[in-house]
Scaffold this active site. Structure first.
Site, PDB file in Angstrom:
ATOM      1  N   GLY A 114       0.788  -1.227   0.000  1.00 14.46           N
ATOM      2  CA  GLY A 114       0.000   0.000   0.000  1.00 14.46           C
ATOM      3  C   GLY A 114       0.815   1.268   0.000  1.00 14.46           C
ATOM      4  CD  GLU A 115       4.991   1.613   3.561  1.00 17.82           C
ATOM      5  OE1 GLU A 115       6.092   2.069   3.195  1.00 17.82           O
ATOM      6  OE2 GLU A 115       4.844   0.929   4.581  1.00 17.82           O
ATOM      7  CB  SER A 116       3.383   6.042  -2.797  1.00 19.86           C
ATOM      8  OG  SER A 116       4.156   6.729  -1.836  1.00 19.86           O
ATOM      9  CB  ILE A 118       3.231   1.191  -5.505  1.00 25.06           C
ATOM     10  CG1 ILE A 118       2.213   0.721  -4.470  1.00 25.06           C
ATOM     11  CG2 ILE A 118       2.623   1.086  -6.905  1.00 25.06           C
ATOM     12  CD1 ILE A 118       0.998   1.608  -4.359  1.00 25.06           C
TER      13      ILE A 118
END
Length: 234
Positions: A93-95, A98
């Protein structure tokens, strides 16, 4: 492998120590060994695998690249390849995580394209960075089309328009469009069959206004919000 997977699911660090203690991993660990374990072991928690692959430590990044190299994407369209890849773990979920995962995917996908006569482009892509941006756009499209909080969904023409000039190569100063037919196939593939980014039944999270972003200028924080919150576009 089942017992090793159980240890890793409970605590990834202790799980790695267990794998070394029973001889499944070397000391020091070789990235290709853990990548192979992630690919072969049954009942691994896909969230734990995704978090590990997304970490920025040198060993994690090395394992991520060895992991993606275990896939053969040579005959798959980019969205099909991404679907295959993301079926083996849960996208973090962390940018920044990703970003690292998508970058590794894009580099490997590009390298598996057939080299064109110019010796630089591969399978219609001018650079791995072009694949990277398209990968982000596919994830955004997937959320846009399948998140119930999005009231007005992106149209095929909007998807194509958002990707104008994205097929780039900085060394040759190229900035071209992807083939419209390919983008339409991607759009229809995602519309018909959602890429699952989270555990079934997970909450979509809070909704913060997203707005429509050009993928080349999408901030990483915005990317995480688009993927995991899916706020309504203006």
């Amino acid at each position: 492998l089942q017992m090793a997977a159980d240890h890793f699911n409970r605590d990834s660090k202790k799980g790695l120590q267990y794998l070394q203690s029973v001889g499944l991993l070397s000391e020091p660990m070789r990235p290709e060994e853990l990548a192979s374990f992630f690919r072969r072991a049954p009942t691994l928690d896909q969230r734990v695998v995704g978090d590990y692959l997304g970490e920025r430590d040198e060993i994690n990044v090395a394992v991520l690249h060895r992991f993606v190299e275990l896939f053969d994407f040579s005959r798959q369209r980019v969205d099909e390849a991404l679907r295959t890849f993301l079926s083996t773990f849960r996208l973090p979920g962390e940018s920044q995580k990703i970003d690292r995962v998508c970058e590794a995917f894009a580099k490997h996908y590009f390298e598996q394209r057939e080299l064109e006569p110019n010796g630089l482009s591969r399978g219609g892509f001018h650079s791995w960075d072009a694949v990277h941006v398209l990968t982000f756009s596919i994830i955004m499209l997937n959320t846009d089309l399948h998140n119930r909080q999005v009231k007005k969904h992106m149209t095929p023409d909007e998807f194509v328009r958002n990707l104008r000039g994205v097929n780039t190569c900085s060394t040759r100063k190229l900035a071209e469009n992807f083939p419209r037919e390919m983008l339409m196939q991607i759009y229809e593939g995602i519309r018909a069959n959602e890429i699952k980014l989270k555990e079934e039944g997970a909450s979509a999270g809070g909704g913060g206004g997203g707005g429509r972003h050009h993928p080349k200028t999408l901030y990483r924080a915005d990317l995480a919000q688009v993927c995991w919150a899916g706020g309504a576009r203006s």
